[in-house]
Scaffold this motif. Structure first.
Motif, PDB file in Angstrom:
ATOM      1  N   LYS A   1     -59.049 -15.744  25.212  1.00  0.00           N
ATOM      2  CA  LYS A   1     -59.798 -14.786  26.047  1.00  0.00           C
ATOM      3  C   LYS A   1     -60.296 -13.733  25.069  1.00  0.00           C
TER       4      LYS A   1
ATOM      5  N   VAL B   1     -63.990 -11.280  23.402  1.00  0.00           N
ATOM      6  CA  VAL B   1     -65.329 -10.724  23.619  1.00  0.00           C
ATOM      7  C   VAL B   1     -66.148 -10.827  22.340  1.00  0.00           C
TER       8      VAL B   1
ATOM      9  N   ASN C   1     -50.794  -5.860  28.983  1.00  0.00           N
ATOM     10  CA  ASN C   1     -52.188  -6.321  29.025  1.00  0.00           C
ATOM     11  C   ASN C   1     -53.208  -5.186  28.877  1.00  0.00           C
TER      12      ASN C   1
ATOM     13  N   THR D   1     -55.197  -6.462  20.633  1.00  0.00           N
ATOM     14  CA  THR D   1     -56.630  -6.547  20.323  1.00  0.00           C
ATOM     15  C   THR D   1     -57.090  -5.302  19.570  1.00  0.00           C
TER      16      THR D   1
ATOM     17  N   SER E   1     -59.921  -1.171  27.647  1.00  0.00           N
ATOM     18  CA  SER E   1     -61.161  -1.919  27.834  1.00  0.00           C
ATOM     19  C   SER E   1     -61.118  -2.650  29.164  1.00  0.00           C
TER      20      SER E   1
ATOM     21  N   GLY F   1     -62.338  -5.258  29.681  1.00  0.00           N
ATOM     22  CA  GLY F   1     -62.253  -6.693  29.397  1.00  0.00           C
ATOM     23  C   GLY F   1     -60.830  -7.174  29.167  1.00  0.00           C
TER      24      GLY F   1
HETATM   25  N1  LIG Z   1     -62.319  -5.952  25.391  1.00  0.00           N
HETATM   26  C1  LIG Z   1     -61.817  -7.107  25.823  1.00  0.00           C
HETATM   27  N2  LIG Z   1     -62.598  -8.030  26.431  1.00  0.00           N
HETATM   28  C2  LIG Z   1     -62.114  -9.217  26.834  1.00  0.00           C
HETATM   29  N3  LIG Z   1     -60.851  -9.579  26.691  1.00  0.00           N
HETATM   30  C3  LIG Z   1     -60.041  -8.710  26.119  1.00  0.00           C
HETATM   31  C4  LIG Z   1     -60.459  -7.438  25.640  1.00  0.00           C
HETATM   32  N4  LIG Z   1     -59.401  -6.792  25.112  1.00  0.00           N
HETATM   33  C5  LIG Z   1     -58.371  -7.640  25.263  1.00  0.00           C
HETATM   34  N5  LIG Z   1     -58.769  -8.771  25.845  1.00  0.00           N
HETATM   35  C6  LIG Z   1     -57.928  -9.913  26.214  1.00  0.00           C
HETATM   36  O1  LIG Z   1     -57.020  -9.425  27.201  1.00  0.00           O
HETATM   37  C7  LIG Z   1     -55.738  -9.976  26.984  1.00  0.00           C
HETATM   38  C8  LIG Z   1     -54.740  -8.857  26.758  1.00  0.00           C
HETATM   39  O2  LIG Z   1     -55.047  -8.215  25.531  1.00  0.00           O
HETATM   40  P1  LIG Z   1     -53.925  -7.907  24.447  1.00  0.00           P
HETATM   41  O3  LIG Z   1     -53.110  -9.103  24.131  1.00  0.00           O
HETATM   42  O4  LIG Z   1     -54.625  -7.240  23.330  1.00  0.00           O
HETATM   43  O5  LIG Z   1     -53.066  -6.876  25.295  1.00  0.00           O
HETATM   44  P2  LIG Z   1     -51.609  -6.295  24.977  1.00  0.00           P
HETATM   45  O6  LIG Z   1     -51.576  -4.924  25.536  1.00  0.00           O
HETATM   46  O7  LIG Z   1     -51.310  -6.447  23.518  1.00  0.00           O
HETATM   47  O8  LIG Z   1     -50.715  -7.291  25.814  1.00  0.00           O
HETATM   48  P3  LIG Z   1     -49.118  -7.290  26.023  1.00  0.00           P
HETATM   49  O9  LIG Z   1     -48.942  -7.119  27.493  1.00  0.00           O
HETATM   50  O10 LIG Z   1     -48.676  -8.644  25.555  1.00  0.00           O
HETATM   51  O11 LIG Z   1     -48.523  -6.194  25.212  1.00  0.00           O
HETATM   52  C9  LIG Z   1     -55.861 -10.922  25.801  1.00  0.00           C
HETATM   53  O12 LIG Z   1     -56.062 -12.237  26.292  1.00  0.00           O
HETATM   54  C10 LIG Z   1     -57.085 -10.418  25.060  1.00  0.00           C
HETATM   55  O13 LIG Z   1     -57.732 -11.449  24.345  1.00  0.00           O
END
Ligand SMILES: Nc1ncnc2c1ncn2[C@@H]1O[C@H](COP(=O)(O)OP(=O)(O)OP(=O)(O)O)[C@@H](O)[C@H]1O
Length: 499
Positions: free
Chosen positions: A67, A69, A141, A146, A324, A326
């Motif tokens: 997932k 961007v 999430n 990211t 974000s 996203g």
């Molecule tokens: N700007 C964005 N646009 C689209 N998808 C995104 C964006 N930022 C993050 N994601 C997706 O959203 C999901 C969650 O992001 P990420 O893993 O960075 O969050 P996290 O806060 O590290 O999660 P966790 O709950 O495991 O700590 C991932 O699948 C990532 O690829």
């Protein structure tokens, strides 16, 4: 010209490819369903994937439930066939870029100070002239991983300076460069790829086939063995402090440019949750002390930002960044699948189907920055005697409840105590268990059991079969070699090959 998405059997279906014209400061988001892959090609303009710049006319392959961007600062046209898709002009990337500019200035000023080149009047905004040591906090999430990846990528792609920041992952729920249950750190000097959820932070030397290892990182890894911080927070704190101490040793050895590059720390979502209680506070404190944090970035959550500001604001710069739109919610089933992908990837590497129409021969596309769609590994399966490997469990399920401890005995001792595991006992739980192989202790002297928790990991194996009558077990390992005399630690992470 057209192409359609490809399943694992190479079959194609659905509509043909699509061109998107992205307006400046907008992003194209996609989420891949299991067993689908896509190709994205930049036709013109400028585009990046979490800070990694895309070259034109090269097809970038994505698979493994990725997932992500594609963001453009100045506008671009891309060609794509994703599973789900939308563009958005509500992007947080501009905020992330602004933050990265501040960190870049800190690196430059810090290096100038060390080199005696920081002249009066050169820092009118009073930006701290210290290497940025950034702790990223945020709820589940919210996009922490990211953001860490984007900040690293912005740092290493700079045109003027060759930075090599350290990326630290203290989220044991996230496999980072090896398997879930570990925490690790690696020095990064080239942009990290985004291609599959199995390798969220690029390839490591243990997951990269040797031919591609020029692109692979060599992380320093410690084994916690669980995905949730509440399973054994005392152990997690201990290994976080160990990791910090090893990084500090390393920073003494690298040159001033390496030290000025700083470090970025990705944390578990439980660090942002007040329901995680005192344990979470001591884990945050352990990170701040061990990694000498001078910036805390909070994603979203106003309340958490206020709390960090109140607790640490006097000595640490606490900055809030928007989440974000996203960032995608991932349900427990998706997380389980991703963790399985990560272990599978650690052992077998990854191969993804090239979408029809993208396949113009090897080299016409990139997967994980490599000109191939096949990054498979050939793991070895070895039969070993129970006597070859000494297996321990650290505290864990065998811990006595606090009320059952002798008067005066501290819980911390039992939580860190290595307990010997006998694989010949039917209830050992060794079958299908992921075992961390520990590096040997540096000292020549005798090794004490209590020291095991302080040893880093040099690899992982999985017990795939057990033969109690003959006192033998079969272990799967990414590389062949002897296991005689090795010390391994098991915990709650297991894996089974799906036929
Ligand atoms: N700007 C964005 N646009 C689209 N998808 C995104 C964006 N930022 C993050 N994601 C997706 O959203 C999901 C969650 O992001 P990420 O893993 O960075 O969050 P996290 O806060 O590290 O999660 P966790 O709950 O495991 O700590 C991932 O699948 C990532 O690829």
């Amino acid at each position: 010209m057209s192409y359609a998405p490809s399943g694992p059997d190479g079959s194609t279906s659905g509509p043909t490819y699509r061109e998107w014209v992205l307006q400046p400061q907008s992003e194209y988001r996609f989420e891949l369903a299991p067993n689908t892959s896509i190709g994205i090609k930049l036709l013109d303009g400028y585009a990046e994937c979490y800070g990694t710049e895309l070259a034109t006319r090269v097809v970038y392959l994505f698979g493994g439930e990725c997932k992500a961007v594609i963001y453009t600062h100045s506008g671009c046209t891309i060609e794509i066939k994703p599973a789900t898709e939308y563009t958005s002009e509500e992007t947080a990337m501009g905020h992330y870029q602004s933050a990265s500019i501040l960190f870049e200035q800190m690196r430059v000023l810090s290096l100038a100070t060390v080199n005696g080149a920081l002249l009066d009047g050169l820092n009118p905004q009073n930006i701290p002239a210290t290497p940025p040591h950034i702790l990223v906090l945020g709820p589940e999430n919210s996009g922490k991983t990211t953001l860490c990846k984007a900040l690293i990528n912005y740092a290493v792609r700079g045109e003027h300076d060759e930075w090599s920041p350290i990326l630290v992952n203290v989220d044991p729920g996230d496999g980072a460069w090896s398997v879930p249950g570990s925490i690790s750190a690696a020095s990064i000097s080239t942009p990290l790829s985004t291609s599959t959820s199995a390798c969220p932070l690029g390839l490591s030397a243990s997951t990269a086939p040797t031919v591609w290892s020029s692109n692979a990182l060599i992380p320093l890894t410690y084994w916690y063995g669980h995905t949730e911080i509440q399973r054994n927070p005392v152990l997690l704190e201990r290994i976080i402090r160990n990791l910090g101490a090893r990084i500090e040793e390393r920073l003494v050895q690298v040159g001033s440019q390496g030290r000025a590059s700083g470090l970025i720390i990705d944390t578990p979502p439980a660090f942002a949750s007040s329901s995680s209680g005192d344990r979470r506070n001591s884990l945050i404190k352990a990170c701040i002390e061990s990694f000498k944090v001078n910036i805390i970035l909070v994603i979203g959550q106003e309340k958490l930002h206020a709390e960090m500001q109140r607790t640490y604001g006097r000595s640490i710069n606490v900055i809030r960044l928007p989440k974000s739109g996203g960032a995608v919610d991932r349900d427990p089933a998706h997380r389980r699948r991703v963790r399985n992908h990560q272990i599978q990837n650690y052992m077998y590497g990854q191969k993804i189907a090239v979408p029809d129409g993208c396949d113009k021969g090897e080299g016409s596309y990139l997967f994980q920055h490599e000109p191939t769609s096949d990054l498979s590994l050939a793991p070895s399966s070895t039969v070993v005697s129970f006597d070859d490997i000494t297996i321990y469990r650290i505290g864990g399920e065998s811990m006595a409840p606090s009320s059952a401890l002798p008067i005066g005995a501290s819980r911390a001792v039992s939580e860190l105590l290595p307990l010997h595991v006998d694989p010949s006992s039917p209830s050992s739980g060794v079958l299908n268990s992921v075992l961390a192989l520990l590096a040997s202790a540096a000292s020549d002297g005798e090794q004490y059991d209590e020291e095991l928790v302080d040893l880093p990991v040099h690899g992982f194996i999985i017990v795939t079969a057990i033969d109690i009558p003959n006192r033998k077990m079969t272990v799967l390992s990414p590389t062949s070699g002897t296991f005689t005399g090795q010390t391994a630690v098991m915990a709650s992470i297991d894996w089974q090959e799906i036929a």
